[in-house]
Design a protein around this motif. Structure first.
Motif, PDB file in Angstrom:
ATOM      1  N   SER A  90     -10.538   5.028  -1.137  1.00 28.21           N
ATOM      2  CA  SER A  90     -10.902   3.650  -0.786  1.00 28.21           C
ATOM      3  C   SER A  90     -11.651   3.016  -2.164  1.00 28.21           C
ATOM      4  CB  SER A  90     -11.582   3.654   0.418  1.00 28.21           C
ATOM      5  OG  SER A  90     -11.015   4.149   1.490  1.00 28.21           O
ATOM      6  N   HIS A 102      -5.419  11.524   2.703  1.00 26.64           N
ATOM      7  CA  HIS A 102      -6.386  10.586   2.476  1.00 26.64           C
ATOM      8  C   HIS A 102      -7.292  10.897   1.548  1.00 26.64           C
ATOM      9  CE1 HIS A 102      -6.439   7.833   6.227  1.00 26.64           C
ATOM     10  NE2 HIS A 102      -7.254   6.990   5.106  1.00 26.64           N
ATOM     11  N   LYS A 153       0.764  -1.367  -0.034  1.00 36.87           N
ATOM     12  CA  LYS A 153      -0.012  -0.110  -0.101  1.00 36.87           C
ATOM     13  C   LYS A 153       0.856   1.142  -0.169  1.00 36.87           C
ATOM     14  CE  LYS A 153      -3.575   0.914   2.701  1.00 36.87           C
ATOM     15  NZ  LYS A 153      -4.667   1.256   2.172  1.00 36.87           N
ATOM     16  N   GLU A 189     -15.787   3.562   4.924  1.00 41.12           N
ATOM     17  CA  GLU A 189     -15.414   2.722   6.024  1.00 41.12           C
ATOM     18  C   GLU A 189     -16.204   2.549   7.272  1.00 41.12           C
ATOM     19  OE1 GLU A 189     -13.959   5.304   4.689  1.00 41.12           O
ATOM     20  OE2 GLU A 189     -11.977   4.661   3.792  1.00 41.12           O
ATOM     21  N   SER A 236      -8.121  -0.905   4.116  1.00 38.01           N
ATOM     22  CA  SER A 236      -8.731  -0.474   2.508  1.00 38.01           C
ATOM     23  C   SER A 236      -7.708  -1.145   1.319  1.00 38.01           C
ATOM     24  CB  SER A 236      -9.098   0.871   2.496  1.00 38.01           C
ATOM     25  OG  SER A 236      -8.448   1.640   2.996  1.00 38.01           O
ATOM     26  N   ASN A 261      -6.612   0.036  -1.010  1.00 39.12           N
ATOM     27  CA  ASN A 261      -5.991   1.215  -2.126  1.00 39.12           C
ATOM     28  C   ASN A 261      -4.542   1.413  -1.791  1.00 39.12           C
ATOM     29  OD1 ASN A 261      -7.493   2.389   0.439  1.00 39.12           O
ATOM     30  ND2 ASN A 261      -5.887   3.844   0.017  1.00 39.12           N
TER      31      ASN A 261
HETATM   32 MG    MG Z   1      -7.761   3.422   4.266  1.00 39.58          MG
END
Ligand code: MG
Ligand code: TXA
Length: 342
Positions: free
Chosen positions: A152, A248, A53, A181, A144, A146
């Motif tokens: 996400s 994010h 990630k 989420e 997640s 991504n």
């Molecule tokens: Mg995440």
């Protein structure tokens, strides 16, 4: 690395479970967003999640279980030590999009919890996720699926966009129903404290528990967020949920939020879109009206879709920060780097 595309057939879920057991990475659908799973008890496997990630190593994972019996090995003191209030929360919202933080047992490697002495636990409702956890026979750590910093993934194709060639397999499954989420609630103290707002609202949790539930104050700080690629962030802003201090949910396009009713929004959005066009930038307009449920379901997928279409700027109508709207706005504000037109 070749990333295998797996189906939700019995045979493929069995293969996916075997991959997890042998320390490999498998992405899978949940009702919230797709997760990138590894054996939560295998420190090496969990380390490879951070690498795939590009995730800072102080950002802990959520550990997913399929049965209540899975709690004992994760929580300090086992099932008997789980506070009554946490059991009530589980009864009310599990399986489902609620993640509960409790003191961790020694079985959970410290890489899984980013060095914290607590562990985040969730029992997902999605059938494929539950079948995978059962097939693996071990709790599954899954952030997640991504690349760190990106929106996400809520569809299997979104996972491939970020992770093809970086992980062992993806279970090609259904689109995520919720689309944002899970709610993360810290239940290690006296008062349940929401560290990340999600689909289960503070109001719903408070009502089910018959007690006050508060939001962690860091949720109201509009701090500058660190680039995940810079590694562990050592700034002044150290929220209880380490993930909250990193940039994010950012598409490639820049995002701007616009407050106001439909009419005002349209006027401002059109004006800004025209300006952008004059600078040779393509702008898209997203208006979910006041529908927080629809916004939650579509926000991440829409941002990814607009990136694919090569937009430079996304103008989004802000929604009311009440109930689920508060959780959706938490994601929108971060996507926009807190760039809001009032
Ligand atoms: Mg995440
Ligand atoms: O819906 C979800 O929760 C999805 C699906 C796959 O289950 N997972 C997910 O994981 O969103 P992730 O890693 O993207 O976000 C986990 C959040 C981060 O903000 C992290 O800092 C926080 O949970 N977290 C995890 N363990 C924690 C702990 N022990 N204490 C405080 N925060 C924790």
């Amino acid at each position: 690395m070749q990333t295998r595309r797996l189906t939700t057939s019995e045979a493929d879920i069995r293969s996916a479970g075997e991959l997890i057991r042998s320390g490999r990475l498998v992405a899978f659908p949940t009702e919230t967003v797709y997760g990138l799973g590894a054996d939560a008890t295998n420190a090496e496997a969990v380390k490879s999640i951070y690498a795939a990630k590009g995730r800072p190593s102080d950002n802990p994972m959520i550990v997913h279980i399929a049965e209540i019996s899975g709690l004992s090995e994760l929580v300090k003191g086992g099932y008997e030590a789980v506070p009554e209030l946490a059991l009530d929360a589980m009864k009310a919202f599990w399986p489902g999009p609620l993640t509960i933080i409790l003191p961790k047992s020694d079985e959970v490697p410290s890489v899984t919890t980013g060095g914290l002495n607590t562990v985040a636990i969730r029992m997902p409702e999605n059938e494929t996720a539950r079948r995978l956890i059962a097939a693996a026979g071990t709790p599954i750590a899954a952030p997640s699926a991504n690349l760190s910093g990106k929106p996400s993934p809520t569809r299997d194709t979104d996972v491939l966009e970020d992770m093809d060639g970086r992980i062992d397999a993806v279970i090609m499954g259904e689109d995520c129903n919720v689309g944002i989420e899970s709610t993360v609630v810290d239940m290690t103290g006296e008062v349940p404290t929401i560290l990340r707002p999600g689909f289960i609202t503070a109001e719903a949790l408070g009502e089910a528990l018959g007690t006050e539930v508060i939001y962690d104050e860091s949720l109201f700080d509009k701090h500058e967020l660190a680039e995940p690629s810079e590694g562990v962030s050592e700034g002044d802003f150290q929220p209880k949920s380490p993930g909250m201090k990193y940039k994010h949910y950012s598409p490639n396009a820049s995002v701007k939020l616009i407050e106001g009713d439909n009419k005002k929004f349209e006027a401002v959005a059109l004006e800004l879109a025209k300006q952008a066009l004059q600078e040779g930038r393509k702008a898209a307009i997203l208006n979910y009206e006041e529908d927080a449920r629809a916004a939650a379901h579509k926000l991440f997928a829409d941002m990814r879709e607009l990136d694919r279409q090569g937009y430079d700027l996304i103008l989004i109508r802000a929604i009311d920060e009440v109930g689920l709207g508060f959780s959706v706005m938490n994601r929108m504000l971060k996507s926009a780097g807190y760039d809001v037109v009032e």
